[in-house]
Design a protein around this motif. Structure first.
Motif, mmCIF file in Angstrom:
data_model
loop_
_atom_site.group_PDB
_atom_site.id
_atom_site.type_symbol
_atom_site.label_atom_id
_atom_site.label_comp_id
_atom_site.label_asym_id
_atom_site.label_seq_id
_atom_site.Cartn_x
_atom_site.Cartn_y
_atom_site.Cartn_z
ATOM 1 N N ILE A 124 0.856 -1.204 0.022
ATOM 2 C CA ILE A 124 0.005 -0.076 -0.061
ATOM 3 C C ILE A 124 1.026 1.400 0.005
ATOM 4 C CG2 ILE A 124 -1.550 1.355 1.273
ATOM 5 C CD1 ILE A 124 -2.991 -1.225 2.117
ATOM 6 N N PHE A 125 2.003 1.303 0.888
ATOM 7 C CA PHE A 125 2.838 2.579 0.726
ATOM 8 C C PHE A 125 3.629 2.460 -0.595
ATOM 9 C CE2 PHE A 125 3.060 4.330 5.126
ATOM 10 C CZ PHE A 125 2.747 3.540 5.859
ATOM 11 N N ILE A 127 2.616 1.676 -3.335
ATOM 12 C CA ILE A 127 1.833 2.345 -4.598
ATOM 13 C C ILE A 127 1.630 3.744 -4.461
ATOM 14 C CG2 ILE A 127 -0.793 2.154 -5.395
ATOM 15 C CD1 ILE A 127 -0.926 -0.623 -4.733
ATOM 16 N N ALA A 128 1.378 4.203 -3.286
ATOM 17 C CA ALA A 128 1.275 5.704 -2.896
ATOM 18 C C ALA A 128 2.390 6.208 -3.507
ATOM 19 C CB ALA A 128 1.143 5.848 -1.735
ATOM 20 N N TYR A 131 2.851 6.400 -7.248
ATOM 21 C CA TYR A 131 1.881 7.320 -8.002
ATOM 22 C C TYR A 131 2.464 8.636 -7.596
ATOM 23 C CZ TYR A 131 -2.201 8.928 -9.850
ATOM 24 O OH TYR A 131 -3.327 9.472 -10.703
ATOM 25 N N ALA A 132 2.951 9.114 -6.614
ATOM 26 C CA ALA A 132 3.217 10.589 -6.257
ATOM 27 C C ALA A 132 4.572 10.830 -6.909
ATOM 28 C CB ALA A 132 3.287 10.626 -4.991
ATOM 29 N N ILE A 275 0.645 9.978 7.209
ATOM 30 C CA ILE A 275 1.232 10.875 6.035
ATOM 31 C C ILE A 275 2.523 11.747 6.322
ATOM 32 C CG2 ILE A 275 0.460 13.203 5.171
ATOM 33 C CD1 ILE A 275 -2.354 12.839 5.959
ATOM 34 N N ILE A 278 4.891 8.989 4.540
ATOM 35 C CA ILE A 278 4.791 8.711 3.128
ATOM 36 C C ILE A 278 5.407 9.908 2.597
ATOM 37 C CG2 ILE A 278 3.270 8.644 1.071
ATOM 38 C CD1 ILE A 278 1.141 7.488 2.991
ATOM 39 N N SER A 279 5.183 11.117 3.071
ATOM 40 C CA SER A 279 5.932 12.152 2.450
ATOM 41 C C SER A 279 7.442 11.977 2.391
ATOM 42 C CB SER A 279 5.607 13.458 3.410
ATOM 43 O OG SER A 279 5.921 14.515 2.622
ATOM 44 N N CYS A 282 8.482 9.586 -0.222
ATOM 45 C CA CYS A 282 8.510 10.228 -1.526
ATOM 46 C C CYS A 282 9.649 11.116 -1.806
ATOM 47 C CB CYS A 282 7.112 10.679 -1.795
ATOM 48 S SG CYS A 282 5.556 9.872 -1.875
ATOM 49 N N LEU B 486 -5.104 4.056 8.006
ATOM 50 C CA LEU B 486 -3.963 4.008 6.884
ATOM 51 C C LEU B 486 -4.505 4.233 5.540
ATOM 52 C CD1 LEU B 486 -0.920 3.074 6.386
ATOM 53 C CD2 LEU B 486 -1.747 0.610 6.026
ATOM 54 N N ALA B 489 -5.221 7.992 5.021
ATOM 55 C CA ALA B 489 -3.938 8.701 5.196
ATOM 56 C C ALA B 489 -3.188 8.818 3.614
ATOM 57 C CB ALA B 489 -2.902 8.108 6.095
ATOM 58 N N ILE B 490 -3.342 7.484 3.282
ATOM 59 C CA ILE B 490 -2.782 7.353 1.856
ATOM 60 C C ILE B 490 -3.869 8.074 0.677
ATOM 61 C CG2 ILE B 490 -2.394 5.738 -0.089
ATOM 62 C CD1 ILE B 490 -1.147 3.877 1.966
ATOM 63 N N TYR B 493 -3.040 11.881 0.869
ATOM 64 C CA TYR B 493 -1.674 12.398 0.446
ATOM 65 C C TYR B 493 -1.838 12.114 -1.062
ATOM 66 C CZ TYR B 493 3.220 12.617 -0.516
ATOM 67 O OH TYR B 493 4.523 13.047 -0.689
ATOM 68 N N ILE B 494 -2.172 11.236 -1.634
ATOM 69 C CA ILE B 494 -2.334 11.001 -3.048
ATOM 70 C C ILE B 494 -3.300 12.314 -3.695
ATOM 71 C CG2 ILE B 494 -2.991 9.729 -5.017
ATOM 72 C CD1 ILE B 494 -1.853 7.415 -3.644
ATOM 73 N N ALA B 497 -1.549 15.238 -3.738
ATOM 74 C CA ALA B 497 -0.546 15.485 -4.610
ATOM 75 C C ALA B 497 -1.217 15.755 -6.084
ATOM 76 C CB ALA B 497 0.381 13.930 -4.791
ATOM 77 N N ILE C 24 -5.734 -8.115 -4.740
ATOM 78 C CA ILE C 24 -5.377 -7.665 -3.557
ATOM 79 C C ILE C 24 -6.759 -8.291 -2.636
ATOM 80 C CG2 ILE C 24 -5.587 -5.937 -2.038
ATOM 81 C CD1 ILE C 24 -3.951 -4.192 -3.997
#
Lengths: 367, 560, 414
Positions: A124-125, A127-128, A131-132, A275, A278-279, A282, B486, B489-490, B493-494, B497, C24
């Motif tokens: 999951i992380f 993928i984020a 994409y970012a 968040i 993730i920041s 990235c 979680l 949060a994702i 963020y996306i 972005a 998934i």
């Protein structure tokens, strides 16, 4: 995309988010377990040393305006040294980003997502991040700038809301395990400020005169944040407990309560720290892509994201359990920070300065 | 007899019957070829040729509302054959009778007089002299037609545009020009109060369908000669008139050039609405985020013109497009400048809260109930448990059913005939909701959540932005179901972005909050009082950055 | 042609996204969403000593009422289950196999230990509980003089509907009474891990005990020399109560504090809000006067090492208001007020000194945190550890100084 420069606040936010992530991910516990109750003094001492180090860096960078460490290493040793430096930094960033990702995912799994397999959480992380990163570095730094005040405010809120649980005698005895341990052995706590590695790559990305201001302000803010964190943890928890493996900030947030209704608010804080993590990931990934672009003259780096994401995924699954992760984090990380960021880079800068002063003839810009 | 009938029917069953001819209409490729119209034809001097060409183009034998009136035009004492052509219902017949046919058909002093013409004498002086030349068109234009808007056309394409707009065209024999006379008189909606953007203390005028009325509203609101309204025609067949409006001493020239470039390079057949135009000139088509502001209030358009933006009007649609647009434009309402700053800030805070609630409340409910139950106070938890005791569905299913039914009610509410409208509202809200709870299909707590989300979504001032938020909350619900906080949060963020990466006519979407350039005193988070809004937004790079002096209230501080 | 390629690319993207999301969903097979319908929430946990060196775990669940709005006075029913096991976690898992829904401890309000178990040491259980993610750090720790099971069974709320609310409110209400303290798991755990203060816990009782007859009629505060179970309530619906504190040394219980001693403990640790004491009236013989005490300034404790023997001097500052007035109260002038103040001071000083020596000599457990100030005198951790404060506490000398300010009475002023 690279034509636009980063603003002041954006650049400071880049460095601060790394510091905040280190505080979230338990570096302060490591420091406290080494130097005991003398950590408060220790951090002040280390902070002053760090300021001196940053001043030295600024002085060494003064002769190479708008060049980052890759260009300086190219000036010093040609393309080979540039490629070596680039690969070292990329390796350092990627490996430790993966380890930190694994550590945070393990903590999340323990706290909330018990039944979700760790691979899914990491995916999951990833993928984020993928994409970012396809959107570009400037987008990532902007989002970081938007979220940083909120993350910093939440961290301070956790510290402030726990004031009634503070026990000021936690910082006594002042010298902890002894003066020698606090000041001399405690020098190794400088690894907590590894966020200054971003400073090496900032000069071409920011406006001309603001690099010095950014470096100074971000260092001072990092020191203040770290000091606040260590002070709060010393007062909240007893330092004799070395057996904790989970984020100390999360434990601190469990104690917050307002009256009878607002209790156990830790889920909200965890959302905000996710968040932040993730920041951080990235930023690291896009910085690595930029470094790779610089050392290999690729024009379109969009496809690199998939490779890097895959590498991060693989590396983060290498440790078998959380104690191995912690071992890597605590021990190996420390030495590599010292060798790479503090040692190797300093040597490159010093030699480049010497060469410039001696040679003076060869032009620094070859590419 | 009955037996015979019975035998007949049985034989009918098994006998051969020819196939029935049921009505079967299919749409195939058309057998006639596509006639590419060549309207670059020029007007000829022969009246008959022009008339034949117009008959051919407009199918005047079949079209019932194209009127061609032949008459003999009197000019210089002579008679010339002529005809006028107009569309019945679009041109004002009184104007045509009184100001075109009467001065040209009936003999009066002007058209009986010999021609005048202009001749230059030596030393450059121009003198009006009598002459018998063939300056018929000059004479008609200058002396015979008491018409305030007159143009001489030589191209048939312009002629057709004019006829379609409601003008009247005059063709005269031996002249290879035609006269385009503005006698528009079609019925239209009068200027009314806006239907969808209601404010309490502001002006209650709204745009209408006719582009000329809209431009007049804009002119009145801006009241400056620097307002430029350029005409652009979009669509090969429909030739829809669009207008680009900007203040030429404030708006950035490159922005204007970009708007002009995009509008001129659209290769479509027909353009019917602003929404269509918005989709055609937007940069980012992947995401559902609106990138251009669309409003039906002229005061909002005028305010943005003064701020340095460009307004595009489309004929036949009461909504105008404002570009560039940033996210703070979608959060603010036209009321903000009319109220005191305290009220405006309070309302802005309420709107931000409503956006957050619409986006995140259902997802947060799913996350808390599924993953983070310790967040709830104990009594609340027990009351939720008690209310869910007899409900057979899992939480996610319940929530999706309620959300979809809410959207259904919302969509149906647009089409409910008005006599039974309020009744449906009461029935739907009270009885159905109460009945659903009593039948234990949904839990009452969920109804409260869905209702609050619905109310909050109505509080978002911009329609398309509100729609976008309503769509995005389903994605958040799905993420929250997958991984709790979680996932949220994702998603957050996306989402941010994506918001930061969108550009709207060269300006980043999050410009007031994530700026590229140094902005000193612009209004970012709070609505400043009117006397403090000194500079225009720097991301627009206007020609004139300062909107007010440092001390705008000179009556208060006379000495500066 | 280019448009077809673009369309194909878009469809391919959507297809890939769909496949990934389906994968998934289907491959992970187990989500972490625990639907709220599948959980039952434990609100009280009781730990007793069972037979054969085992523990007996008692868990109380609330059964949420499906009907909306029960009639007033009707409490929501609770379910109590007990299981014998060797540790807390095995007990919970055994109970899980018995109940139809999964047990969730994230709303557990109280954790009750029996006195029998506490004297043997509860360190292991406290550590186990602190290790769990679900348990709230602000659950109350109660030591029950009867068995924990009796305590939980006899906790029937009189004024509330939900037992959970009753547990919460009772612990919050101690702030204005001063006869026991709101001690949470995090407090206990923190104090267990430091070596300059010893933990305490709330003292409770599931059965009513006989009220002790007063031996000494001179001591007007005799009625407060009671512990849990001895509150002289003659008409009651519920037997469980708590009053006083249980004193621990390391992790085993060594003694208990009565109601008035708890008040002194709160005064010394700066947790005191208000309380009431009774004194003999200086104006009239054989009558008593009630005084309400409030905290004025923080109690300052200064500890020094004199010849390696600790000496502690304590300064207490309080405000007081008169509660009981009669027709002679109008005669209260400055002289009488000063007399009253000195009376309060002497009473408090004597009693607190007695209490401190009791903790020092009898319990040998520093529950007031006297050693906290001593910490500043040491330079390094090793010196402090070598000094071994917990064994040196019994050699401490105390000097107590009380300063009370009588402000006024309430509505009828003197």
């Amino acid at each position: 995309m690279d034509n636009t420069k980063l603003g002041n606040f954006e650049a400071i936010a880049l460095i601060l988010i790394i510091t905040i992530n280190h505080i979230i991910l338990n570096f302060s516990k490591t420091i406290i377990s080494r130097t005991g109750s003398g950590s408060a003094l220790n951090i002040l001492f280390v902070g002053i040393l760090l300021l001196l180090f940053v001043e030295l860096l600024l002085f060494l960078f003064k002769h190479f305006p708008k060049l980052d460490i890759l260009d300086i290493s190219e000036y010093l040793g040609g393309k080979t040294l540039k490629i070596i430096t680039g690969i070292l930094f990329i390796g350092y960033y990627i490996v430790f980003a993966s380890i930190l990702l694994r550590s945070f995912s393990e903590n999340l799994k323990i706290i909330y997502l018990d039944k979700l397999p760790i691979t899914i959480i990491i995916i999951i992380f990833i993928i984020a991040i993928t994409y970012a990163n396809k959107l570009g570095f400037s987008v990532i730094s902007k989002v970081n700038m938007l979220f940083l005040p909120i993350i910093a405010f939440c961290m301070l809120f956790v510290f402030l809301a726990n004031i009634k649980n503070y026990n000021l005698s936690g910082i006594f005895p002042l010298l902890g395990n002894g003066a020698q341990s606090t000041f001399i052995l405690g020098l190794s706590n400088l690894f907590a400020f590894s966020s200054i590695s971003i400073l090496y790559f900032l000069p071409p990305l920011v406006k001309d005169n603001s690099f010095r201001k950014i470096a100074r302000i971000s260092t001072i803010l990092s020191i203040i944040l770290f000091f606040l964190g260590i002070f709060a943890f010393l007062c909240l928890f007893s330092f004799l407990r070395n057996s904790e493996e989970i984020m100390a900030l999360y434990l601190a947030s469990r104690y917050i309560e307002f009256g009878r209704f607002f209790q156990r608010l830790d889920a909200v804080f965890l959302l905000i720290w996710t968040i932040g993590v993730i920041s951080y990931l990235c930023i690291i990934t896009s910085l690595s892509i930029n470094i790779f672009k610089k050392i290999s003259n690729i024009t379109n780096s969009k496809a690199l994201v998939y490779c890097l994401a895959g590498i991060i995924y693989i590396i983060s699954l290498i440790p078998k359990n959380i104690s191995q992760t912690n071992y890597i984090e605590i021990n190996i990380f420390k030495y590599i920070v010292f060798i790479l960021i503090l040692g190797y880079s300093l040597f490159i800068l010093i030699f480049a300065n010497i060469r410039k002063r001696l040679g003076g003839g060869k032009n620094k810009k070859t590419s | 007899m009955n037996f015979n009938k019975f035998k007949q029917s049985i034989f009918n069953l098994i006998n051969y019957t020819p196939p029935k001819n049921s009505y079967n209409f299919n749409l195939n490729n058309s057998t006639s070829k596509n006639i590419i119209s060549n309207t670059n034809k020029k007007i000829s001097a022969s009246l008959k040729e022009n008339k034949n060409y117009i008959d051919f183009k407009y199918n005047t034998l079949i079209n019932s509302d194209i009127i061609i009136r032949d008459f003999k035009l009197v000019a210089g004492g002579k008679l010339y054959p002529a005809f006028i052509i107009y569309i019945d219902g679009m041109a004002d017949s009184t104007l045509i009778n009184d100001f075109i046919l009467e001065p040209l058909m009936l003999r009066n002093r002007a058209n009986m007089h010999k021609f005048h013409c202009l001749r230059t004498k030596n030393k450059g002086k121009k003198v009006l002299v009598e002459k018998h030349s063939n300056n018929l068109s000059f004479e008609i234009e200058q002396s015979l037609l008491p018409q305030n808007a007159l143009e001489k056309e030589t191209d048939f394409s312009n002629i057709f545009n004019a006829i379609n707009m409601g003008n009247c065209i005059l063709f005269v024999d031996t002249l290879s020009v035609a006269f385009n006379l503005d006698v528009k008189g079609f019925k239209q909606r009068s200027v009314d109060s806006p239907n969808n953007e209601i404010v309490i203390k502001g002006p209650q005028e709204a745009f209408v369908e006719s582009i000329r009325v809209n431009t007049s509203l804009l002119r009145r609101a801006t009241n400056t000669e620097n307002l430029v309204i350029e005409n652009v025609s979009v669509g090969k067949l429909s030739n829809t008139a669009c207008a680009i409006c900007y203040l030429k001493n404030i708006a950035n020239t490159e922005l204007i050039a970009e708007v002009r470039y995009r509008l001129n390079n659209l290769d479509i057949d027909s353009l019917l609405s602003t929404g269509q135009l918005e989709q055609l000139i937007c940069e980012d088509t992947k995401y559902s985020i609106p990138q251009l502001l669309s409003t039906e209030r002229p005061d909002k358009a005028a305010k943005n013109l003064f701020g340095g933006r460009v307004v595009v009007l489309v004929n036949g649609n009461p909504y105008c497009l404002i570009m560039p647009a940033t996210i703070s434009d979608f959060i603010s309402s036209p009321e903000d400048t009319n109220l005191k700053p305290v009220f405006a800030n309070f309302l802005k805070f309420l709107r931000l809260l409503s956006i957050a609630i619409t986006l995140l409340l259902p997802a947060a409910y799913i996350a808390i109930v599924g993953f983070h139950q310790e967040l709830l106070p104990t009594e609340l938890l027990f009351s939720i448990l008690a209310s869910r005791e007899n409900v057979p569905f899992p939480v996610i299913f319940e929530l999706l059913v309620m959300e979809i039914s809410f959207e259904l009610i919302r969509e149906a509410g647009l089409r409910v005939p008005s006599p039974i409208g309020p009744t449906i509202g009461i029935v739907g809200a009270l009885v159905l909701g109460q009945a659903a709870v009593s039948a234990s299909i949904v839990s009452p707590f969920l109804i409260i959540i869905v209702a609050i989300t619905g109310i909050a979504s109505f509080a978002i001032p911009d329609f398309s932005f509100g729609f976008h938020i309503r769509i995005t909350r389903f994605i958040f619900i799905f993420l929250a179901y997958l991984a709790g906080f979680l996932g949220i949060a994702i998603g957050l963020y996306i989402y941010f972005a994506i918001l930061c990466s969108i550009k709207s006519f060269g300006v980043l979407y999050m410009s007031p909050y994530a700026p590229n350039t140094k902005t000193a005193k612009t209004n970012n988070f709070f609505v400043l009082p009117t006397w403090m809004q000194e500079v225009r937004h720097a991301f627009l790079h206007p020609k004139k950055a300062k909107a007010q002096n440092n001390i705008s209230m000179k009556w208060r501080h006379p000495n500066g | 042609m280019a448009k077809i390629k673009k369309l194909r690319k878009i469809f391919l993207n959507i297809f890939i996204i769909l496949i990934i999301s389906i994968l998934i969903f289907s491959l992970s097979g187990c989500y972490s969403a625990q639907s709220i319908d599948d959980l039952t929430y434990a609100i009280a946990l009781g730990i007793d000593k069972g037979d054969h060196n085992n523990l007996a775990i008692t868990v109380q669940f609330t059964f949420p009422n499906a009907s909306e709005g029960g009639s007033a006075g009707e409490t929501a029913p609770t379910i109590i289950n007990t299981v014998e096991c060797s540790s807390i976690n095995s007990g919970i898992s055994l109970l899980n196999s018995y109940t139809s829904k999964e047990i969730n401890l994230s709303h557990c309000k109280i954790i009750v230990f029996s006195e029998e178990l506490a004297t043997l040491g509860i360190g292991e259980e406290i550590f186990t509980l602190s290790n769990q993610v679900e348990i709230r750090p602000d659950s109350n720790i109660i030591i029950s003089k009867s068995s924990a099971k009796e305590y939980i069974e006899n906790s029937k709320p009189e004024l509330e509907n939900l037992v959970a609310k009753y547990y919460e409110l009772t612990s919050y209400s101690q702030e204005y009474v001063g006869f026991t303290e709101n001690i949470t798991l995090s407090d206990f755990f923190n104090k267990l891990n430091t070596n300059y203060i010893e933990p305490t816990a709330i003292l409770g009782n599931g059965k009513k005990l006989n009220i002790p007859t007063s031996n000494n009629s001179n001591d007007s505060n005799d009625e407060l020399n009671i512990v849990a179970g001895q509150i002289p309530i003659t008409e009651y619906n519920r037997e469980s109560e708590y009053l006083g504190l249980a004193v621990f040394k390391e992790d085993s219980m060594v003694g208990e504090l009565t109601a008035i001693e708890t008040m002194f403990h709160l005064i010394l640790t700066n947790n005191f809000e208000s309380g009431i004491i009774t004194l003999s009236n200086p104006l009239k013989e054989n009558s008593t006067i009630d005084v309400a005490l409030y905290s004025h300034k923080d109690t300052s404790i200064k500890t020094e090492l004199i010849n390696s023997s600790p000496f502690s001097s304590i300064d207490i500052n309080l405000n007081a208001r008169l509660l009981s007035v009669d027709q002679n109260s109008g005669d209260f002038g400055t002289k009488e007020i000063k007399e009253l103040e000195s009376l309060i001071n002497s009473f408090l000083q004597k009693s607190i000194l007695n209490y401190l020596y009791k903790t020092s000599k009898e319990f040998e457990s520093d529950i007031d945190g006297i050693g906290k100030n001593l910490l500043t005198k040491f330079k390094t951790m090793d010196e402090w550890n070598n000094y071994d404060w917990s064994n040196n506490y019994k050699n401490t000398f105390f000097d107590v100084n009380v300063n009370t300010n009588v402000k006024s009475s309430f509505l009828l002023s003197s």
